[in-house]
Write an enzyme that holds these catalytic residues in place. Sequence first.
Site, PDB file in Angstrom:
ATOM      1  N   ASP A 174       0.862  -1.180   0.000  1.00 37.37           N
ATOM      2  CA  ASP A 174       0.000   0.000   0.000  1.00 37.37           C
ATOM      3  C   ASP A 174       0.901   1.233   0.000  1.00 37.37           C
ATOM      4  O   ASP A 174       2.064   1.180   0.426  1.00 37.37           O
ATOM      5  CB  ASP A 174      -0.901   0.000   1.240  1.00 37.37           C
ATOM      6  CG  ASP A 174      -1.879   1.173   1.239  1.00 37.37           C
ATOM      7  OD1 ASP A 174      -2.633   1.309   0.257  1.00 37.37           O
ATOM      8  OD2 ASP A 174      -1.859   1.971   2.195  1.00 37.37           O
ATOM      9  N   GLU A 176       0.856   5.723   0.604  1.00 34.04           N
ATOM     10  CA  GLU A 176       0.173   6.970   0.957  1.00 34.04           C
ATOM     11  C   GLU A 176       0.811   8.068   0.115  1.00 34.04           C
ATOM     12  O   GLU A 176       2.015   8.027  -0.174  1.00 34.04           O
ATOM     13  CB  GLU A 176       0.306   7.279   2.451  1.00 34.04           C
ATOM     14  CG  GLU A 176      -0.289   6.214   3.369  1.00 34.04           C
ATOM     15  CD  GLU A 176      -1.779   5.997   3.183  1.00 34.04           C
ATOM     16  OE1 GLU A 176      -2.450   6.925   2.686  1.00 34.04           O
ATOM     17  OE2 GLU A 176      -2.271   4.904   3.517  1.00 34.04           O
ATOM     18  N   ASP A 219      -5.747  18.357   2.924  1.00 30.40           N
ATOM     19  CA  ASP A 219      -6.654  17.224   2.714  1.00 30.40           C
ATOM     20  C   ASP A 219      -5.917  15.895   2.831  1.00 30.40           C
ATOM     21  O   ASP A 219      -6.437  14.930   3.407  1.00 30.40           O
ATOM     22  CB  ASP A 219      -7.321  17.320   1.338  1.00 30.40           C
ATOM     23  CG  ASP A 219      -8.333  18.460   1.252  1.00 30.40           C
ATOM     24  OD1 ASP A 219      -8.672  19.010   2.321  1.00 30.40           O
ATOM     25  OD2 ASP A 219      -8.766  18.786   0.135  1.00 30.40           O
ATOM     26  N   HIS A 224      -3.764  10.689   6.207  1.00 27.94           N
ATOM     27  CA  HIS A 224      -2.720   9.819   6.761  1.00 27.94           C
ATOM     28  C   HIS A 224      -1.937  10.426   7.916  1.00 27.94           C
ATOM     29  O   HIS A 224      -1.115   9.751   8.531  1.00 27.94           O
ATOM     30  CB  HIS A 224      -1.745   9.374   5.663  1.00 27.94           C
ATOM     31  CG  HIS A 224      -1.265  10.481   4.777  1.00 27.94           C
ATOM     32  ND1 HIS A 224      -0.590  11.581   5.248  1.00 27.94           N
ATOM     33  CD2 HIS A 224      -1.365  10.645   3.425  1.00 27.94           C
ATOM     34  CE1 HIS A 224      -0.273  12.380   4.235  1.00 27.94           C
ATOM     35  NE2 HIS A 224      -0.743  11.842   3.116  1.00 27.94           N
ATOM     36  N   HIS A 317      -4.998   6.389   7.861  1.00 28.89           N
ATOM     37  CA  HIS A 317      -4.419   5.532   6.828  1.00 28.89           C
ATOM     38  C   HIS A 317      -2.905   5.467   7.024  1.00 28.89           C
ATOM     39  O   HIS A 317      -2.242   6.493   7.164  1.00 28.89           O
ATOM     40  CB  HIS A 317      -4.724   6.107   5.445  1.00 28.89           C
ATOM     41  CG  HIS A 317      -6.151   5.941   5.034  1.00 28.89           C
ATOM     42  ND1 HIS A 317      -6.527   5.276   3.894  1.00 28.89           N
ATOM     43  CD2 HIS A 317      -7.298   6.343   5.624  1.00 28.89           C
ATOM     44  CE1 HIS A 317      -7.846   5.295   3.793  1.00 28.89           C
ATOM     45  NE2 HIS A 317      -8.326   5.943   4.832  1.00 28.89           N
ATOM     46  N   ASP A 322      -2.109  -0.750   6.742  1.00 26.21           N
ATOM     47  CA  ASP A 322      -3.086  -1.129   5.727  1.00 26.21           C
ATOM     48  C   ASP A 322      -2.661  -2.394   4.985  1.00 26.21           C
ATOM     49  O   ASP A 322      -3.494  -3.219   4.610  1.00 26.21           O
ATOM     50  CB  ASP A 322      -3.298   0.014   4.734  1.00 26.21           C
ATOM     51  CG  ASP A 322      -4.130   1.148   5.325  1.00 26.21           C
ATOM     52  OD1 ASP A 322      -4.511   1.047   6.501  1.00 26.21           O
ATOM     53  OD2 ASP A 322      -4.404   2.123   4.600  1.00 26.21           O
TER      54      ASP A 322
END
Length: 395
Positions: A174, A176, A219, A224, A317, A322
Amino acid sequence: MGKSTTAKMFADEGVPVWDADEVVHDLYSEGGAGVEPVAALCPDCRTCHGIDRKKLRSWIGQDKTRLEALENTVHPLVTENRRKFLSTTDAEIVLLDIPLLYETGAEKFCQAVVVVSAPPDEQRRRVLVRPDQTEENFRALLSRQMPDAEKRSRADYVIQTTTLQNAKDQIVLDTETTGFDPETGDRIVEIGAIELIGHIATDQKFHRYINPERAMPDDAKAVHGLDDEFLKDKPVFRDIGQAFLEFVGDAPLIIHNAAFDMRFINAELRWAGLPVIREDRAIDTLAIARRKFPGAPASLDALCRRFGIDNSARTVHGALVDSEILAEVYLELIGGRQPDFALTHAPDTETEKNTSWKPSLRPKPLAPRLTEAERMTHQAFINEIGAEELWRHRS
């Protein structure tokens, strides 16, 4: 391609395998049910050992309509053999090894489809090392098949077989990022990946925070929790890219919403002057979930709720967290927490089948491990507590 080797892995785990190629070979061999019907089409192919397949290929190559005539003759025999195989097995899972599954419409007989895939160059190499195979035969073979990309898009599961070990090993990963699109300047700020062997997570992990060399939008920070101050002393992607490639190797990549992560990963690799990763190596758990549960929420959190997976550590996140959660979700999506496709020990005898274990008292109590001095000290402590405690009045 590589399906025969992969099919053997299933067979090694006790799964009954029906091999269409093997059935055709038997049909063409001496005494096979296909010898006389095929010889009626191509008499020159008939030998004392059955059908000469090299001559048969040459005969087909002379007239394109001959292939259809051959298929109309042989396919019913193959279909009947498959029907008998399925009617005589009581196994919960069987594997049908069919080269032209989609092309012949045989997928309608299957509850799930596994496509075994390899890069074009590897496909070509595997064909041309076989006896009597030529470049012309290889091109003819491809012309009869649905494009590999389309088969992968239709499949329930995809197994990449660049090497034998790739069919067993996978990487869950995963990322970010600072936003949604690398082409507008967004960058990766965290990568997390874990290794699976036989669908079970090992202790091998790859985790890096990355300086995006740009400001973090509010945002993205809200998603995260990573900000400019935290990331300012972290390495840039070009300094960790090679280590990342070495970790993932040639293994298939398990990713939730794979198109998003692959777009960012390959953009970063290009900017760093490193080799990009083929997109067909990605297995998208989002796509699997949507096929399996049409119309239902398919986010990682939603799938955790569906499967009862603890995601309490996911307060924001995070790529590594994740990935660890996704490994559990993926295991559920492909058949549950028992990763061997229900291939654990089956009862061998009627006695085993009809006997269920029930807990009971030991026929002979275990010997106490307390010394006499320890027992007396404990008894003195209990006496000090008083006489009203519930355990003194148990029946």
